[in-house]
Write a protein that holds these residues in place. Structure first.
Motif, PDB file in Angstrom:
ATOM      1  N   UNK A  18       0.834  -1.203   0.000  1.00  0.00           N
ATOM      2  CA  UNK A  18       0.000   0.000   0.000  1.00  0.00           C
ATOM      3  C   UNK A  18       0.868   1.251   0.000  1.00  0.00           C
ATOM      4  N   UNK A  19       1.936   1.226   0.802  1.00  0.00           N
ATOM      5  CA  UNK A  19       2.835   2.376   0.838  1.00  0.00           C
ATOM      6  C   UNK A  19       3.532   2.584  -0.498  1.00  0.00           C
ATOM      7  N   UNK A  20       3.915   1.487  -1.132  1.00  0.00           N
ATOM      8  CA  UNK A  20       4.525   1.591  -2.460  1.00  0.00           C
ATOM      9  C   UNK A  20       3.558   2.263  -3.430  1.00  0.00           C
ATOM     10  N   UNK A  21       2.300   1.832  -3.404  1.00  0.00           N
ATOM     11  CA  UNK A  21       1.296   2.417  -4.289  1.00  0.00           C
ATOM     12  C   UNK A  21       1.132   3.918  -4.052  1.00  0.00           C
ATOM     13  N   UNK A  22       1.427   4.325  -2.831  1.00  0.00           N
ATOM     14  CA  UNK A  22       1.309   5.751  -2.493  1.00  0.00           C
ATOM     15  C   UNK A  22       2.597   6.521  -2.760  1.00  0.00           C
ATOM     16  N   UNK A  23       3.615   5.815  -3.301  1.00  0.00           N
ATOM     17  CA  UNK A  23       4.844   6.496  -3.698  1.00  0.00           C
ATOM     18  C   UNK A  23       5.984   6.406  -2.706  1.00  0.00           C
ATOM     19  N   UNK A  24       5.906   5.482  -1.768  1.00  0.00           N
ATOM     20  CA  UNK A  24       6.953   5.318  -0.765  1.00  0.00           C
ATOM     21  C   UNK A  24       8.146   4.585  -1.381  1.00  0.00           C
ATOM     22  N   UNK A  25       9.256   5.287  -1.595  1.00  0.00           N
ATOM     23  CA  UNK A  25      10.426   4.691  -2.228  1.00  0.00           C
ATOM     24  C   UNK A  25      11.094   3.646  -1.338  1.00  0.00           C
ATOM     25  N   UNK A  26      11.016   3.820  -0.021  1.00  0.00           N
ATOM     26  CA  UNK A  26      11.604   2.830   0.884  1.00  0.00           C
ATOM     27  C   UNK A  26      10.885   1.483   0.774  1.00  0.00           C
ATOM     28  N   UNK A  27       9.566   1.526   0.653  1.00  0.00           N
ATOM     29  CA  UNK A  27       8.804   0.290   0.489  1.00  0.00           C
ATOM     30  C   UNK A  27       9.181  -0.387  -0.820  1.00  0.00           C
ATOM     31  N   UNK A  28       9.304   0.389  -1.877  1.00  0.00           N
ATOM     32  CA  UNK A  28       9.707  -0.165  -3.169  1.00  0.00           C
ATOM     33  C   UNK A  28      11.104  -0.786  -3.090  1.00  0.00           C
ATOM     34  N   UNK A  29      12.039  -0.073  -2.479  1.00  0.00           N
ATOM     35  CA  UNK A  29      13.427  -0.557  -2.378  1.00  0.00           C
ATOM     36  C   UNK A  29      13.500  -1.847  -1.578  1.00  0.00           C
ATOM     37  N   UNK A  30      12.730  -1.924  -0.498  1.00  0.00           N
ATOM     38  CA  UNK A  30      12.746  -3.125   0.320  1.00  0.00           C
ATOM     39  C   UNK A  30      12.237  -4.330  -0.466  1.00  0.00           C
TER      40      UNK A  30
END
Length: 202
Positions: A18-30
């Motif tokens: 959900x955080x990735x969908x909202x643009x959270x780069x840390x979530x994407x990187x993890x």
């Protein structure tokens, strides 16, 4: 690094997605760091060209980020990424004429080599038996072998395997069942090793 570790430890994948969908780069990187290696190994099971597989995996992650707002909210992240890599490699192989043109993955050989020693060997005496078991696993029909891999190595549910292979639940369950039946037909050693494998599948 410590703050990144804390971030990882305190969020489950549903929240990370959900955080990735909202643009959270840390979530994407993890998620990238967690699954990149798994996806490359899976992709290499379909292609003898590791560089192209890596490109496919990177393209999948690029699409996840670029089109994140349109992604489904409720996904099993691992299954979604594995399925995306599978489809992208199929399109690549179709485009490059590596295999004959097809609208599915049915005709593409699953190249993964099973090696279950680290999980089943308890002492040196079992090494020869497990080596034979590996040989039997790697001689299974390609669809049974892939279904077994997704269940045994990737921990996917039967429903998720059915979705990835584009078959219904019963067909996916039949693939797994036939794989174990085929192993039992050929296995001449201690049934405890097969039982251990079977119990981890169902």
């Amino acid at each position: 690094m410590k703050s990144q570790t804390l971030y990882i430890d305190t969020l489950d994948e549903t929240v990370l997605w959900r955080n990735l969908k909202e643009g959270d780069e840390k979530a994407f990187s993890f998620l990238f760091e967690k699954y990149y290696g798994h996806l490359v190994r899976y992709g290499n099971s379909f292609s003898p060209f590791p560089e192209k597989v890596q490109d496919c995996v990177q393209d999948v992650f690029t699409d996840v980020w670029v089109y994140r707002q349109s992604l489904n909210d409720s996904v099993v992240v691992k299954a979604y990424l594995l399925s995306s890599v599978r489809k992208r490699i199929a399109r690549l192989q179709e485009r490059d004429h590596i295999f004959r043109k097809t609208t599915s993955m049915d005709s593409i050989e699953f190249l993964f080599d099973f090696s279950v020693e680290h999980q089943l060997i308890s002492d040196e005496a079992t090494e020869e038996k497990v080596s034979h078991l590996n040989e039997l696993l790697n001689n299974l029909p390609t669809r049974q072998k892939e279904a077994l891999y997704l269940r045994y190595h990737q921990g996917l549910s039967v429903e998720q395997i059915a979705d990835m292979l584009q078959v219904n639940y019963q067909s996916a369950n039949n693939l797994l069942h036939r794989a174990v039946v085929n192993l039992r037909k050929e296995w001449k050693g201690d049934l405890s090793l097969l039982f251990l494998l079977s119990s981890s599948l169902f």
